[in-house]
Design a protein around this motif. Sequence first.
Motif, PDB file in Angstrom:
ATOM      1  N   ASP A 100     -12.354   3.890   5.613  1.00 44.44           N
ATOM      2  CA  ASP A 100     -13.244   5.234   5.383  1.00 44.44           C
ATOM      3  C   ASP A 100     -13.898   4.985   3.989  1.00 44.44           C
ATOM      4  O   ASP A 100     -14.688   5.842   3.691  1.00 44.44           O
ATOM      5  CB  ASP A 100     -12.272   6.402   5.028  1.00 44.44           C
ATOM      6  CG  ASP A 100     -11.063   6.122   4.113  1.00 44.44           C
ATOM      7  OD1 ASP A 100     -10.603   6.872   4.006  1.00 44.44           O
ATOM      8  OD2 ASP A 100     -10.947   5.000   3.332  1.00 44.44           O
ATOM      9  N   GLY A 101     -13.713   3.695   3.291  1.00 46.83           N
ATOM     10  CA  GLY A 101     -14.704   3.670   2.029  1.00 46.83           C
ATOM     11  C   GLY A 101     -14.179   4.221   0.860  1.00 46.83           C
ATOM     12  O   GLY A 101     -14.836   4.362   0.070  1.00 46.83           O
ATOM     13  N   GLY A 102     -13.059   4.819   0.934  1.00 46.92           N
ATOM     14  CA  GLY A 102     -12.531   5.759  -0.399  1.00 46.92           C
ATOM     15  C   GLY A 102     -11.497   5.273  -0.911  1.00 46.92           C
ATOM     16  O   GLY A 102     -10.213   5.220  -0.450  1.00 46.92           O
ATOM     17  N   GLY A 103     -11.672   4.515  -2.033  1.00 53.61           N
ATOM     18  CA  GLY A 103     -10.631   4.018  -2.980  1.00 53.61           C
ATOM     19  C   GLY A 103     -10.077   2.821  -2.422  1.00 53.61           C
ATOM     20  O   GLY A 103     -10.455   2.161  -1.517  1.00 53.61           O
ATOM     21  N   PRO A 104      -9.257   2.343  -3.347  1.00 56.44           N
ATOM     22  CA  PRO A 104      -8.592   0.993  -2.969  1.00 56.44           C
ATOM     23  C   PRO A 104      -7.447   1.227  -1.717  1.00 56.44           C
ATOM     24  O   PRO A 104      -7.164   2.043  -1.232  1.00 56.44           O
ATOM     25  CB  PRO A 104      -7.593   0.508  -4.371  1.00 56.44           C
ATOM     26  CG  PRO A 104      -7.315   1.940  -4.770  1.00 56.44           C
ATOM     27  CD  PRO A 104      -8.638   2.820  -4.409  1.00 56.44           C
ATOM     28  N   ASN A 105      -7.211  -0.256  -1.143  1.00 57.29           N
ATOM     29  CA  ASN A 105      -6.391  -0.142  -0.013  1.00 57.29           C
ATOM     30  C   ASN A 105      -4.971  -0.034  -0.460  1.00 57.29           C
ATOM     31  O   ASN A 105      -4.594   0.105  -1.589  1.00 57.29           O
ATOM     32  CB  ASN A 105      -6.478  -1.421   0.784  1.00 57.29           C
ATOM     33  CG  ASN A 105      -6.121  -2.617  -0.297  1.00 57.29           C
ATOM     34  OD1 ASN A 105      -5.494  -2.569  -1.164  1.00 57.29           O
ATOM     35  ND2 ASN A 105      -6.584  -3.893   0.175  1.00 57.29           N
ATOM     36  N   LEU A 106      -4.101   0.231   0.516  1.00 60.23           N
ATOM     37  CA  LEU A 106      -2.696   0.399   0.286  1.00 60.23           C
ATOM     38  C   LEU A 106      -1.848  -0.758  -0.764  1.00 60.23           C
ATOM     39  O   LEU A 106      -1.206  -0.002  -1.679  1.00 60.23           O
ATOM     40  CB  LEU A 106      -1.848   0.403   1.420  1.00 60.23           C
ATOM     41  CG  LEU A 106      -0.425   1.179   1.678  1.00 60.23           C
ATOM     42  CD1 LEU A 106      -0.494   2.681   0.997  1.00 60.23           C
ATOM     43  CD2 LEU A 106       0.283   0.932   2.886  1.00 60.23           C
ATOM     44  N   LYS A 107      -2.120  -1.842  -0.554  1.00 60.69           N
ATOM     45  CA  LYS A 107      -1.720  -2.783  -1.350  1.00 60.69           C
ATOM     46  C   LYS A 107      -1.804  -2.638  -2.781  1.00 60.69           C
ATOM     47  O   LYS A 107      -1.187  -2.692  -3.715  1.00 60.69           O
ATOM     48  CB  LYS A 107      -2.049  -4.352  -0.814  1.00 60.69           C
ATOM     49  CG  LYS A 107      -1.697  -5.393  -1.461  1.00 60.69           C
ATOM     50  CD  LYS A 107      -1.930  -6.765  -1.065  1.00 60.69           C
ATOM     51  CE  LYS A 107      -1.106  -7.749  -1.912  1.00 60.69           C
ATOM     52  NZ  LYS A 107      -1.588  -9.259  -1.122  1.00 60.69           N
ATOM     53  N   ASN A 112      -1.039  -0.792  -8.153  1.00 65.65           N
ATOM     54  CA  ASN A 112      -1.375   0.092  -9.431  1.00 65.65           C
ATOM     55  C   ASN A 112      -0.275   0.928  -9.654  1.00 65.65           C
ATOM     56  O   ASN A 112       0.078   1.347 -11.026  1.00 65.65           O
ATOM     57  CB  ASN A 112      -2.627   1.019  -9.154  1.00 65.65           C
ATOM     58  CG  ASN A 112      -3.936   0.374  -9.035  1.00 65.65           C
ATOM     59  OD1 ASN A 112      -4.013  -0.763  -9.430  1.00 65.65           O
ATOM     60  ND2 ASN A 112      -5.068   0.856  -8.325  1.00 65.65           N
ATOM     61  N   GLU A 113       0.674   1.747  -8.737  1.00 69.63           N
ATOM     62  CA  GLU A 113       1.623   2.469  -9.336  1.00 69.63           C
ATOM     63  C   GLU A 113       2.807   1.600  -9.915  1.00 69.63           C
ATOM     64  O   GLU A 113       3.507   2.039 -10.948  1.00 69.63           O
ATOM     65  CB  GLU A 113       2.428   2.900  -7.851  1.00 69.63           C
ATOM     66  CG  GLU A 113       1.576   4.005  -7.375  1.00 69.63           C
ATOM     67  CD  GLU A 113       2.218   4.241  -5.894  1.00 69.63           C
ATOM     68  OE1 GLU A 113       3.363   3.973  -5.579  1.00 69.63           O
ATOM     69  OE2 GLU A 113       1.475   4.905  -5.189  1.00 69.63           O
TER      70      GLU A 113
END
Length: 162
Positions: A100-107, A112-113
């Motif tokens: 969808d082009g919004g933000g980084p992927n799950l990994k 980041n967390e």
Amino acid sequence: MVKTDEHMGKIKKKLYDEAAGKKAAAEARKQRDLKKFGKQVQVAKLQQRAKEKRETLEKINDLKKKRKANPSGPTDNDNDMFDIAIDNSESKGRKRGREDGGGPNLKRQKKNEKYGFGGKKRHAKSGDAMSSGDLRSFSVKKMKGGAKRPGKSKRAAAKGRA
């Protein structure tokens, strides 16, 4: 035969060396031609990429102008507003990031967390106009400090008394 075997061997060697030299020269010429052709292909490819980039930037600027000309949200002419999105969907190549082009992927989100974002490290405490102008936490007493160290004569007198 009039010539000796040794002499014939020398002649054969000379003919063989001549043929090998001609073959090497032809191969070198072929490599030079290929190099020239490869360079032409490379230049053409770079020009094509520059042209595509220029066209894309022109489309984006046109879109910005259209939006600036009509800042009151969507209009009836929605197809003109999204002509770039249609072109991008047809473009070839591999997509990067999420679908969808919004933000980084799950990994990336998980990392980041766990570790934080990284981000800018230097000059984090450099003041800007807002923080410099904020005088809520300013105190003259804190700036002056507490008890001062007595002068040299008073220290000498105190030492003499002790």
